[in-house]
Design a protein around this motif. Structure first.
Motif: not given
Length: 110
Positions: A84-88
């Protein structure tokens, strides 16, 4: 009783927009998800199945038509083997590089 005072409105076409409208988060998120899915050569059906949702819903998310919950975004990110952190972070970086908004400016969308 109080009087109602009309607020003067300037037509949108007359308003200066030096930087253009700020893109919506859901559009940038959808673009990022589609790009990552295509990079993996996966179909909508395959990715949706891994994420536990319908291909139609995933398609609407990718096209920016749906505002998915954080749980849905996490499920799709997991199906694409990303966090989720990579995507956001990727969406935020795209927003940072494609948008020049004056400090203190806000953009709201319904």
């Amino acid at each position: 009783m109080a009087d109602i005072v009309p607020f003067p409105r300037t037509p949108r076409s007359d308003r200066p927009q030096p930087h253009g409208p700020e893109p919506l988060w859901r559009h940038l998120l959808g673009d990022q998800l589609r790009r990552r899915r295509h990079d993996r050569d996966e179909t909508l059906t395959a990715t949706a199945e891994k994420a536990g949702l319908s291909p139609q819903y995933l398609s609407e998310v990718e096209r920016g038509l749906k505002e998915p919950s954080s749980e849905m975004i996490a499920a799709i990110a997991g199906a694409l083997d990303t966090s989720l952190i990579e995507l956001t972070s990727a969406v935020a970086e795209e927003l940072r590089t494609t948008t020049t908004v004056p400090r203190g400016a806000f953009a709201l969308a319904a």
